[in-house]
Design a protein around this motif. Sequence first.
Motif, PDB file in Angstrom:
ATOM      1  N   PRO A   1       0.954  -1.125   0.005  1.00  0.00           N
ATOM      2  CA  PRO A   1       0.085  -0.022   0.110  1.00  0.00           C
ATOM      3  C   PRO A   1       0.936   1.246   0.152  1.00  0.00           C
ATOM      4  N   ARG A   2       0.414   2.318  -0.680  1.00  0.00           N
ATOM      5  CA  ARG A   2       0.945   3.655  -0.642  1.00  0.00           C
ATOM      6  C   ARG A   2       0.515   4.793   0.292  1.00  0.00           C
ATOM      7  N   TRP A   3      -0.874   4.414   0.328  1.00  0.00           N
ATOM      8  CA  TRP A   3      -1.727   5.154   1.155  1.00  0.00           C
ATOM      9  C   TRP A   3      -1.961   4.949   2.530  1.00  0.00           C
ATOM     10  N   LEU A   4      -2.811   3.656   2.543  1.00  0.00           N
ATOM     11  CA  LEU A   4      -3.071   3.293   4.086  1.00  0.00           C
ATOM     12  C   LEU A   4      -2.105   2.429   4.625  1.00  0.00           C
ATOM     13  N   LEU A   5      -1.270   2.753   5.638  1.00  0.00           N
ATOM     14  CA  LEU A   5      -0.253   2.055   5.780  1.00  0.00           C
ATOM     15  C   LEU A   5      -0.526   1.671   7.553  1.00  0.00           C
ATOM     16  N   THR A   6       0.266   0.416   7.699  1.00  0.00           N
ATOM     17  CA  THR A   6       0.293   0.055   9.185  1.00  0.00           C
ATOM     18  C   THR A   6       1.095   0.672   9.973  1.00  0.00           C
TER      19      THR A   6
ATOM     20  N   GLY B   1      -1.039   1.008  15.113  1.00  0.00           N
ATOM     21  CA  GLY B   1      -2.442   1.095  14.444  1.00  0.00           C
ATOM     22  C   GLY B   1      -2.336   1.155  12.924  1.00  0.00           C
ATOM     23  N   TYR B   2      -2.895   2.590  12.484  1.00  0.00           N
ATOM     24  CA  TYR B   2      -2.891   2.609  11.066  1.00  0.00           C
ATOM     25  C   TYR B   2      -3.006   4.163  10.746  1.00  0.00           C
ATOM     26  N   LYS B   3      -2.532   4.563   9.444  1.00  0.00           N
ATOM     27  CA  LYS B   3      -2.791   5.963   9.026  1.00  0.00           C
ATOM     28  C   LYS B   3      -3.020   6.000   7.676  1.00  0.00           C
ATOM     29  N   LEU B   4      -3.506   7.255   7.095  1.00  0.00           N
ATOM     30  CA  LEU B   4      -3.634   7.502   5.867  1.00  0.00           C
ATOM     31  C   LEU B   4      -2.442   8.461   5.606  1.00  0.00           C
ATOM     32  N   VAL B   5      -1.539   8.062   4.631  1.00  0.00           N
ATOM     33  CA  VAL B   5      -0.404   8.806   4.465  1.00  0.00           C
ATOM     34  C   VAL B   5      -0.944  10.323   3.647  1.00  0.00           C
ATOM     35  N   ALA B   6      -0.511  11.594   4.233  1.00  0.00           N
ATOM     36  CA  ALA B   6      -0.815  12.706   3.756  1.00  0.00           C
ATOM     37  C   ALA B   6      -0.384  12.716   2.299  1.00  0.00           C
ATOM     38  N   GLU B   7      -0.847  13.586   1.329  1.00  0.00           N
ATOM     39  CA  GLU B   7      -0.536  13.552  -0.039  1.00  0.00           C
ATOM     40  C   GLU B   7       0.546  14.047  -0.124  1.00  0.00           C
ATOM     41  N   GLN B   8       1.124  15.034   0.370  1.00  0.00           N
ATOM     42  CA  GLN B   8       2.492  15.628  -0.065  1.00  0.00           C
ATOM     43  C   GLN B   8       3.478  14.620   0.765  1.00  0.00           C
TER      44      GLN B   8
END
Length: 248
Positions: free
Chosen positions: A223-228, A233-240
């Motif tokens: 995954p590029r966006w929704l990371l462990t 837990g988990y995070k959604l990577v900010a676009e920048q």
Amino acid sequence: MARPRVWIVEDDRAVADALQVLLSCAGYDASTFTEGRAAIRALSTTSPDLILLDLNLPDIDGLEVCQAARALPDYTPVVMLTARSDPVDRLIGLEVGADVYLTKPFEPRALLAQIKAIFRLVERFGHRDSDGVVPRVAALPLTNGPIVMWEAERRVEVQGRRVELTPKEYELLRLMLRHPGRAFGRETLLRAVWGYDFGGESRTLDVHIQRLRQKIEDDPAQPRWLLTVRGFGYKLVAEQSAEDRDAR
């Protein structure tokens, strides 16, 4: 074409004057209100294209101004520009309805970049008034990278393609889109999405994350966006952040 109208709701005259000069030089039609109630009264007869809002106003809390803007039939973007730097204040501001939360002292170029980004979203997802000049929207979507979410319609697109999410998948993604870059603990996600009295297995969260990745990632296995976040837990990577990572 008429210049976009920006209201500055700020009681510090020096800050307000500096903002007015900055915005005017950038091509905006800027007006200043030094009290929150005056801004709310003005909202009853007209609405700007964007509000720059301080929270520490002399008569009322700036949050009340934001709530008044959110009660309008047309969506008015709100940028909170405040000395309140506590993370809790930031979360409250975003939950009340701010599109952007910036703390003082601020970098003028960063502020202008945020305003331009908001107007790009309005141009992309809005429609024009009857005069054909000022773009208006029912609500700005949540966006991050290729992901776009319209909350009012509960609609999600990834790279322009509509994806169907279950209710829990939708709530997980919405929470993370509201706070890109923030790492959420497993318990926090379970309580926020499944409820405080959730008594099921934490494996439920992992299954939903896996399914969500299958719908929003090009390669769910990498995954590029929704990371462990290991051990947390988990995070959604900010676009920048994702763009910077890809450039390395």
